[in-house]
Enzyme design. Structure first.
Site, short mmCIF file in Angstrom:
data_model
loop_
_atom_site.label_atom_id
_atom_site.label_comp_id
_atom_site.label_asym_id
_atom_site.label_seq_id
_atom_site.Cartn_x
_atom_site.Cartn_y
_atom_site.Cartn_z
N ASN A 93 -1.46 2.36 -12.41
CA ASN A 93 -0.98 3.15 -11.26
C ASN A 93 0.21 4.01 -11.66
O ASN A 93 0.31 5.17 -11.25
CB ASN A 93 -0.57 2.22 -10.11
N LEU A 169 5.51 -7.96 -10.24
CA LEU A 169 5.19 -9.28 -9.67
C LEU A 169 6.40 -10.05 -9.14
O LEU A 169 6.24 -11.06 -8.48
CB LEU A 169 4.47 -10.13 -10.73
N LYS A 170 7.59 -9.58 -9.41
CA LYS A 170 8.78 -10.34 -8.96
C LYS A 170 9.20 -9.89 -7.57
O LYS A 170 8.97 -8.73 -7.19
CB LYS A 170 9.95 -10.11 -9.92
N LEU A 171 9.85 -10.82 -6.87
CA LEU A 171 10.36 -10.48 -5.54
C LEU A 171 11.54 -9.52 -5.68
O LEU A 171 12.38 -9.69 -6.57
CB LEU A 171 10.81 -11.76 -4.83
N ILE A 172 11.60 -8.52 -4.82
CA ILE A 172 12.70 -7.55 -4.89
C ILE A 172 13.92 -8.17 -4.21
O ILE A 172 13.84 -8.60 -3.05
CB ILE A 172 12.30 -6.23 -4.19
N ASN A 186 5.19 -0.48 -2.01
CA ASN A 186 4.40 -1.32 -2.91
C ASN A 186 2.93 -1.03 -2.68
O ASN A 186 2.54 -0.63 -1.58
CB ASN A 186 4.67 -2.81 -2.62
N HIS A 188 -0.77 -2.99 -2.84
CA HIS A 188 -1.38 -4.33 -2.92
C HIS A 188 -2.90 -4.12 -2.88
O HIS A 188 -3.39 -3.29 -2.12
CB HIS A 188 -0.91 -5.17 -1.73
N GLU A 258 -6.87 2.85 -5.59
CA GLU A 258 -5.41 2.73 -5.70
C GLU A 258 -4.83 3.98 -6.36
O GLU A 258 -3.81 4.53 -5.92
CB GLU A 258 -5.01 1.51 -6.54
C1 GRF Z 1 -2.82 -3.32 -8.84
O1 GRF Z 1 -4.04 -3.87 -8.48
C2 GRF Z 1 -1.87 -3.34 -7.68
O2 GRF Z 1 -2.50 -3.24 -6.44
C3 GRF Z 1 -1.22 -4.69 -7.80
O3 GRF Z 1 -1.10 -4.90 -9.18
C4 GRF Z 1 -2.09 -4.15 -9.87
C5 GRF Z 1 -1.38 -3.32 -10.89
O4 GRF Z 1 -2.28 -2.67 -11.72
N1 GRF Z 1 0.02 -4.75 -7.08
P1 GRF Z 1 -1.75 -1.61 -12.78
O5 GRF Z 1 -0.70 -2.31 -13.62
O6 GRF Z 1 -1.21 -0.45 -12.04
O7 GRF Z 1 -2.97 -1.27 -13.60
#
Ligand code: GRF
Length: 294
Positions: A93, A169-172, A186, A188, A258
């Site tokens: 992303n 992955l960590k809480l802000i 964010n 998800h 995404e």
């Molecule tokens: C994505 O699926 C996003 O929705 C989630 O973590 C993943 C990150 O993928 N929060 P990438 O590192 O952007 O490929």
């Protein structure tokens, strides 16, 4: 009153007024925004007119505090925004947002990449592209990484306007949320509020979606609060969940969406097209038609 019927001048004027002042002129109770949406499709697509589905009574929109100084309502004349992107993994992303910036589709720049692991794919990509990398939080050994306080200071120093979490992955920490109110997004990989929260990340999300038997999934972009995946929803996209799907196949289908939706939303953010409805729901104003929201 329908969204289309809002006087554009009225709306423009509201958007340029200090929100505190607006709160005084429009006390809470009489300025309700109600949604009656029998004709709305399951999830409105970006740019959908709200004229059929949403009735707005005594509408009062308040411009989001996106950290910068004004500009007109479609983002023309708005200064380029500085973004911080947070990652923990591969960073696909992050890459798609960076590519969109290089193509001129986003009116902003990535001032800094914040990574929870110094050697993750996202951090390595950033270094190759000359984007500064900060590690946060501190590693267990304490040899690397900033404290929440130092991170907030570093972002301020970089003049960061907005933060985009992209697989972080960590809480802000609350300190950062207080430093960047209504400015942290964010993404998800499920349709929140379903399949969200601390234990829903990576393939776990897609396995749970398949096991539940739901027929649709898709990414959600939301504002970030002190908890996992509970902040205000800003955008969603829908993909089908097919009867034969593996978690990996579904993840790939969702990830494709995404990449598109995060670029669109980052563009809207940088053009100051995020508008807060009076009841606290953030909406995106269409670039082509200021009377359309999604
Ligand atoms: C994505 O699926 C996003 O929705 C989630 O973590 C993943 C990150 O993928 N929060 P990438 O590192 O952007 O490929």
């Amino acid at each position: 009153m329908e969204a289309q019927a809002i006087n554009p001048h009225f709306s423009t004027t509201l958007n340029s007024i200090n929100p505190n002042f607006l709160a005084k002129i429009f006390p809470r109770s009489p300025t309700r925004v109600s949604c009656k949406s029998p004709n709305l499709s399951f999830v409105p697509q970006f740019g959908t007119s709200l004229k059929k589905g949403v009735s707005l009574r005594s509408s009062c929109f308040v411009k989001a505090k996106m950290g910068c100084d004004g500009g007109d309502e479609l983002g023309e004349g708005v200064g380029r925004k500085k973004l911080a992107v947070f990652v923990s993994g591969g960073g696909s992303n992050f890459r798609s947002i960076h590519e969109a910036i290089l193509d001129g589709r986003i009116n902003g720049d990535i001032a800094v990449l914040v990574a929870s692991k110094a050697e993750c794919g996202g951090a390595n990509y950033a270094r190759k592209k000359g984007i500064p990398v900060i590690v946060f939080p501190k590693t267990k050994s304490g040899s690397e990484g900033l404290s929440p306080h130092d991170l907030a200071n570093a972002l301020r120093k970089c003049k960061v306007d907005n933060i985009l979490l992209a697989g972080y992955l960590k809480l802000i920490p609350a300190e950062l949320i207080r430093a960047y109110p209504k400015s942290i997004l964010n993404i998800h990989p499920s349709l929140l509020p379903s399949f969200g929260g601390k234990d829903y990340y990576g393939m776990k999300v897609h396995r749970a979606v398949i096991a539940s038997g739901v027929r649709y999934s898709g990414p959600t972009i939301h504002f970030v609060d002190e908890h996992y995946d509970t902040g205000r929803i800003l955008a969603q996209r829908v993909v089908p969940v097919l009867p034969t799907d593996t978690a990996e196949e579904l993840a790939a289908r969702v990830l494709q969406e995404e990449h598109q939706v995060y670029v669109e939303i980052a563009a809207a953010l940088c053009e100051e097209r995020i508008i807060w409805r009076e009841d606290g729901v953030p909406l995106i104003r269409s670039k082509d038609d200021p009377d359309k929201y999604s």
